[in-house]
Design a protein around this motif. Structure first.
Motif, PDB file in Angstrom:
ATOM      1  N   ALA A 171      15.107  54.010  53.452  1.00 27.83           N
ATOM      2  CA  ALA A 171      15.573  53.918  52.068  1.00 27.83           C
ATOM      3  C   ALA A 171      15.253  52.530  51.520  1.00 27.83           C
ATOM      4  CB  ALA A 171      17.071  54.177  51.985  1.00 27.83           C
ATOM      5  N   GLN A 196      15.306  54.266  46.304  1.00 23.43           N
ATOM      6  CA  GLN A 196      14.538  55.415  46.696  1.00 23.43           C
ATOM      7  C   GLN A 196      14.987  55.839  48.071  1.00 23.43           C
ATOM      8  OE1 GLN A 196      10.659  53.717  46.479  1.00 23.43           O
ATOM      9  NE2 GLN A 196      10.302  54.492  44.445  1.00 23.43           N
ATOM     10  N   TYR A 197      15.234  57.096  48.208  1.00 23.22           N
ATOM     11  CA  TYR A 197      15.678  57.665  49.464  1.00 23.22           C
ATOM     12  C   TYR A 197      14.489  58.379  50.091  1.00 23.22           C
ATOM     13  CZ  TYR A 197      17.771  61.227  52.412  1.00 23.22           C
ATOM     14  OH  TYR A 197      18.081  62.051  53.445  1.00 23.22           O
ATOM     15  N   TYR A 198      14.219  58.100  51.352  1.00 20.40           N
ATOM     16  CA  TYR A 198      13.075  58.724  52.023  1.00 20.40           C
ATOM     17  C   TYR A 198      13.513  59.717  53.096  1.00 20.40           C
ATOM     18  CZ  TYR A 198      10.632  54.881  49.786  1.00 20.40           C
ATOM     19  OH  TYR A 198      10.152  53.984  48.869  1.00 20.40           O
ATOM     20  N   ARG A 199      14.417  59.282  53.984  1.00 19.11           N
ATOM     21  CA  ARG A 199      14.874  60.121  55.084  1.00 19.11           C
ATOM     22  C   ARG A 199      16.348  59.833  55.359  1.00 19.11           C
ATOM     23  NH1 ARG A 199      10.144  57.948  55.994  1.00 19.11           N
ATOM     24  NH2 ARG A 199       8.375  59.245  56.451  1.00 19.11           N
ATOM     25  N   SER A 200      17.040  60.817  55.933  1.00 15.59           N
ATOM     26  CA  SER A 200      18.450  60.600  56.264  1.00 15.59           C
ATOM     27  C   SER A 200      18.578  59.955  57.644  1.00 15.59           C
ATOM     28  CB  SER A 200      19.202  61.924  56.236  1.00 15.59           C
ATOM     29  OG  SER A 200      18.667  62.809  57.208  1.00 15.59           O
TER      30      SER A 200
END
Length: 75
Positions: free
Chosen positions: A46, A1-5
């Motif tokens: 992430a 799961q990707y949350y922020r870059s």
């Protein structure tokens, strides 16, 4: 799961832990954290789950054998 870059050259930390195993594979959870520049708190950026198989040159190695070999107690 990707949350922020993550921005370029931003310090980050990665954690990994075994969350599950069966007779053939291990499942690791990896988390990426970034440190907030003002507060110093680490924020989750992430998360990933990965299934891993361990092999020797000729055969698969069971997770139970691997865990015993490195000296961890079986659960």
């Amino acid at each position: 799961q990707y949350y922020r870059s993550l921005k370029a050259f931003t310090a980050f930390r990665v954690s990994a832990q075994i969350v599950f195993w069966d007779d053939r594979s291990l499942v690791f959870e990896h988390k990426v954290f970034s440190k907030h520049p003002k507060t110093g708190e680490f924020k989750l950026m992430a998360r990933a789950l990965m299934r891993q198989f361990v092999r020797s040159a000729r055969t698969m190695i069971s997770p139970a054998a691997l865990i015993a070999a490195i000296g961890l107690p079986p659960e």
